[in-house]
Design an enzyme around this catalytic site. Structure first.
Site, PDB file in Angstrom:
ATOM      1  CE1 TYR A 177      -3.131   3.028   0.959  1.00 28.89           C
ATOM      2  CE2 TYR A 177      -2.250   2.924   3.190  1.00 28.89           C
ATOM      3  CZ  TYR A 177      -3.026   3.542   2.249  1.00 28.89           C
ATOM      4  OH  TYR A 177      -3.715   4.689   2.577  1.00 28.89           O
ATOM      5  CG  ASP A 227      -2.877  -3.386   7.594  1.00 28.50           C
ATOM      6  OD1 ASP A 227      -4.013  -3.873   7.428  1.00 28.50           O
ATOM      7  OD2 ASP A 227      -2.609  -2.198   7.370  1.00 28.50           O
ATOM      8  CB  ILE A 242      -7.499  -2.957   7.809  1.00 26.31           C
ATOM      9  CG1 ILE A 242      -6.891  -2.824   6.425  1.00 26.31           C
ATOM     10  CG2 ILE A 242      -6.562  -2.407   8.876  1.00 26.31           C
ATOM     11  CD1 ILE A 242      -6.646  -1.378   6.008  1.00 26.31           C
ATOM     12  CE  LYS A 289      -9.241   0.621   3.399  1.00 28.49           C
ATOM     13  NZ  LYS A 289      -9.472   1.724   2.437  1.00 28.49           N
TER      14      LYS A 289
END
Length: 480
Positions: free
Chosen positions: A151, A236, A238, A274
């Site tokens: 990202y 991460d 998410i 998300k």
């Protein structure tokens, strides 16, 4: 009297470009902002396909809100609690909020693991959570390993204000961009050779931008790696609830119950942006198994707290077991359907996406065959045509630090069905137009029976000539 701004009076952060906004990823957003698509008001505008946002199940949420007006202190039914929620709250967060989030995190992971509400630390979105983790785990000049592609916002979130570096762990399509022990070792050894102090490894599971999950064996290998090197692991997660087909999502919280490791090295970043589609609420979560990190992160959360009004509503919503169960199942169902329709639409004109993708709000689209040259410049030339002529904001793989040229992330869950069909139509038209323009060129080369080494040169000469039907193509103009 006219005064001139003297940048010497400002900080290096204020005058520098460390934010990372100087990227094609953010340039695409600017192109959309200057000419946003609207079905009625601007049907020829740029369609936003660079925003990973889950808008497919808002009707389920809106229905719950209508049926539960007391969840908001800004309704007549909930106004009686206004004072208690509006007055000062410390940075621990409302107990009911932490309890509800901990329970939801377990539910999203199939109730195979549980989370301690006392380890829940809130932050202003995952952005704030990542920066807080960087401040807690590393000093200026230290570094984290990050598998590519990753990202683009990580360059801002972890580096800008902390002074931390990111060291790429290169992956490629030969094994569907799998994170291997060999790649981790190579990146770690290269950093050591360059006197870079590695403090941790950051992984995204499910992956943004790949839309894939890390399997159990890979996660075990990663835990063994960080344990041997005695470095931290930030996971991460998410996109945990966006896994819409097999194989199922495996959280790092499950792995550490199976593998012996130093729990002080394990940390999870989570968010409702998300999975629930609530990026505007800025609900970020740090869940650390390290007591010192929990204490420090909680103190730092004073700089990015979640409003108590939001906490109150979220606590009420996520405490409704029937709603949570329905939302998770419905969201997965709709994501699977949209992914299927979108990838089939692309396949009609020969566009392939990463096959192992079964999660996220996007696809990893392969446009390598449309590139004239296998360079970053060639990829960006194609991207500019897609932005400026096709009017789609898609994100080039180079902005995600991908080692292979020609991949693009395309988001599909942030629009209604009609907008998606228009986007697909634009893509198909663009590809077919270029296919038709190439036919006479390919025929000419075949008739001359030219060798491959010479075909490329003649192809280039012809395609740039005034006689060529492609000479006025947006794709060719972008290559010149």
């Amino acid at each position: 009297m006219v005064f001139k701004l003297n940048n010497q009076l400002l900080s290096k952060i204020a005058t520098g470009d460390g934010h990372g906004e100087n990227s094609s990823y953010f340039d695409g957003w600017k192109a959309y902002d200057s000419d946003p698509f609207h079905l009625e008001n601007n049907p020829n505008g740029v369609i936003q396909m660079g925003l990973a946002e889950n808008q497919l199940s808002f009707d389920v949420i809106q229905e719950w809100l209508k049926n539960n007006p007391k969840a908001s202190i800004c309704t007549p039914e909930g106004a009686d609690e206004f004072k208690d929620i509006a007055i000062f709250q410390d940075y621990h967060g409302l107990p009911e909020f932490r309890n509800a989030v901990a329970k939801f995190m377990g539910k999203v992971r199939g109730d195979r693991v549980t989370f301690d509400p006392d380890r829940i630390v809130m932050s202003g979105g995952a952005t704030g959570a990542h920066e807080t983790m960087a401040f807690c785990l590393a000093d200026h000049g230290d570094a984290f390993l990050v598998p590519t592609p990753y990202y683009p916002g990580f360059d801002r979130d972890l580096r800008w204000r902390t002074g931390v570096q990111l060291v790429p762990v290169d992956t490629d399509s030969s094994n569907n961009f799998k994170v291997t022990r060999e790649a981790l070792e190579n990146a770690y050894e290269t950093a050591q050779y360059n006197n870079i102090n590695i403090k941790g490894l950051l992984i995204t599971n499910p992956s943004n931008p790949l839309g894939t999950i890390l399997d159990r064996d890979t996660l075990k290998s990663i835990v063994n790696f960080i344990n041997e090197k005695n470095i931290h692991l930030i996971c991460d997660e998410i996109y945990a609830a966006t896994v819409f087909s097999e194989p199922e999502f495996v959280s790092i919280a499950e792995i550490i119950e199976e593998e012996e490791c130093n729990l002080d090295l394990i940390h999870i970043v989570y968010s409702l942006s998300k999975d629930m589609g609530f990026p505007g609420f800025r609900v970020g979560i740090i869940y650390s198994y390290n007591d010192t990190v929990v204490k420090c992160a909680r103190k730092m959360s004073s700089f990015g707290l979640v409003s108590t009004q939001t906490q109150h509503m979220i606590a009420s919503m996520l405490s409704d077991d029937e709603f949570v169960e329905r939302f998770i199942l419905e969201s997965k169902k709709r994501l699977a359907s949209r992914h299927n329709v979108f990838t089939k639409g692309l396949s009609q004109v020969g566009i392939k996406c990463l096959k192992s993708s079964n999660a996220g709000l996007f696809v990893w689209m392969d446009l390598r065959r449309l590139l004239k040259e296998q360079t970053v410049e060639g990829e960006l030339a194609l991207w500019r045509v897609i932005i400026n002529d096709v009017k789609l904001n898609v994100s080039p793989g180079s902005s995600f630090h991908c080692t292979e040229i020609g991949w693009f992330r395309v988001c599909f869950a942030n629009m209604d069905d009609q907008t998606m069909e228009i986007a697909l139509s634009r893509i198909r038209t663009f590809v077919l137009q270029n296919k038709e323009a190439l036919k006479p060129i390919k025929k000419l080369l075949a008739q001359r029976s030219l060798k491959l080494s010479f075909s490329s040169r003649i192809y280039d000469d012809y395609i740039m000539s005034p006689r060529s039907p492609m000479s006025q193509s947006p794709l060719v103009r972008a290559r010149t």
